[in-house]
Design an enzyme around this catalytic site. Structure first.
Site, PDB file in Angstrom:
ATOM      1  N   HIS A   1      36.970  79.527  16.070  1.00 44.93           N
ATOM      2  CA  HIS A   1      37.548  80.661  15.457  1.00 44.93           C
ATOM      3  C   HIS A   1      36.377  81.758  15.364  1.00 44.93           C
ATOM      4  O   HIS A   1      35.659  81.560  14.569  1.00 44.93           O
ATOM      5  CB  HIS A   1      38.140  80.266  14.145  1.00 44.93           C
ATOM      6  CG  HIS A   1      38.774  81.705  13.146  1.00 44.93           C
ATOM      7  ND1 HIS A   1      38.097  81.938  12.149  1.00 44.93           N
ATOM      8  CD2 HIS A   1      39.894  82.199  13.673  1.00 44.93           C
ATOM      9  CE1 HIS A   1      39.187  83.188  11.782  1.00 44.93           C
ATOM     10  NE2 HIS A   1      39.986  83.088  12.705  1.00 44.93           N
TER      11      HIS A   1
ATOM     12  N   HIS B   1      36.614  91.996  14.476  1.00 45.29           N
ATOM     13  CA  HIS B   1      37.790  91.672  13.855  1.00 45.29           C
ATOM     14  C   HIS B   1      38.526  92.925  13.198  1.00 45.29           C
ATOM     15  O   HIS B   1      39.517  93.254  13.231  1.00 45.29           O
ATOM     16  CB  HIS B   1      37.918  90.558  13.016  1.00 45.29           C
ATOM     17  CG  HIS B   1      38.859  90.160  12.093  1.00 45.29           C
ATOM     18  ND1 HIS B   1      38.986  90.880  10.951  1.00 45.29           N
ATOM     19  CD2 HIS B   1      39.654  89.357  12.066  1.00 45.29           C
ATOM     20  CE1 HIS B   1      40.099  90.340  10.526  1.00 45.29           C
ATOM     21  NE2 HIS B   1      40.559  89.690  11.231  1.00 45.29           N
TER      22      HIS B   1
END
Length: 265
Positions: free
Chosen positions: A16, A58
């Site tokens: 991740h 992100h």
């Protein structure tokens, strides 16, 4: 070398944002470390810059993960390249902004088959242009039209049903995962309506609705669960038959699972 990543008795391990517990997320070093640690796949988030370059960031802004401030969509790649995206992390490793092109190069040149899960962020300033430029980039690398979903090196994932639908419409053989927090979205008609080939519940959602995995499988869909960092969370994924687990600790999860092989999408 076969591009199929297949072993049905355990989930594939997805790093991740790279090995993001050990090194700054979305840095080349974090992804290289994850691959060295044996991750079966890696995950990234993509956003468009002002000059329409895909970067792996992100947040909407660079404030949390860089030495600067500002909104990603209002900055050019050149401006982002002046910032340090690594020193904020406890590891203290300085790193430049990572482009999707650089990450694709790393993944496709790796010594073993690696799958890349690419998350499109929405809502954003550029809307559908995100998918347009993403598919163009995948086409540039020759992976936008795989011979089958099983052989695809890329998977597009998103919380936006519209994003998944745009990808399925323009690249029907690319696997897609509809992310979500509720069983209404993941277990209902949304995934069917947009043609998603997988669903992506959080670990909290999976704990509350473990039947999601069987319901997805009955519709021919794989389950991708995020973010699995604890042993009891992994146990739940194993019990329910999750296909892929996203984790900040790829080496630790690999050790818990054991064995060199991965699961299929």
């Amino acid at each position: 070398m076969s591009l199929t990543i297949a072993r049905p008795d355990r989930p594939g391990v997805v790093a991740h944002r790279g090995a993001s517990a050990e090194l700054a997320e979305h840095t080349l070093a974090a992804y290289e470390l994850a691959l060295d640690q044996g991750a079966d796949a890696v995950e990234c988030d993509v956003r468009l810059t002002r000059d329409h370059q895909l970067v792996c960031i992100h947040d909407r802004t660079v404030d949390r993960t860089s030495s600067g401030t500002g909104v990603v969509s209002e900055m050019s790649l050149a401006e982002l390249s002046e910032l340090d995206f690594g020193s904020w992390h406890p590891s203290g490793t300085s790193s430049p902004v990572l482009t999707l092109r650089e990450l694709l190069t790393l993944v496709l040149d790796w010594e073993r088959p690696i799958r890349l899960f690419i998350e499109t962020k929405h809502p954003v300033r550029y809307g559908a242009l995100v998918e347009q430029f993403l598919l163009a980039e995948l086409a540039r690398f020759g992976i936008a039209s795989p011979r089958s979903a099983d052989l695809s090196r890329a998977v597009v994932i998103s919380f936006s049903a519209a994003s998944v639908w745009r990808v399925r419409r323009n690249a029907p053989l690319l696997p897609t995962v509809l992310l979500g927090e509720t069983s209404r979205v993941l277990g209902g008609s949304a995934a069917t309506a947009v043609g998603a080939t997988g669903i992506g519940p959080s670990i909290a959602s999976l704990r509350e609705h473990p039947d999601l995995v069987d319901r997805a499988a009955a519709s021919g869909r794989v389950t991708y669960c995020w973010t699995v960092n604890e042993h009891e969370q992994l146990d739940l994924c194993l019990e329910t038959g999750v296909g892929w687990v996203a984790t900040d600790y790829p080496m630790r999860v690999r050790a818990w699972l054991g064995g060199p092989d991965a699961a299929s999408v």
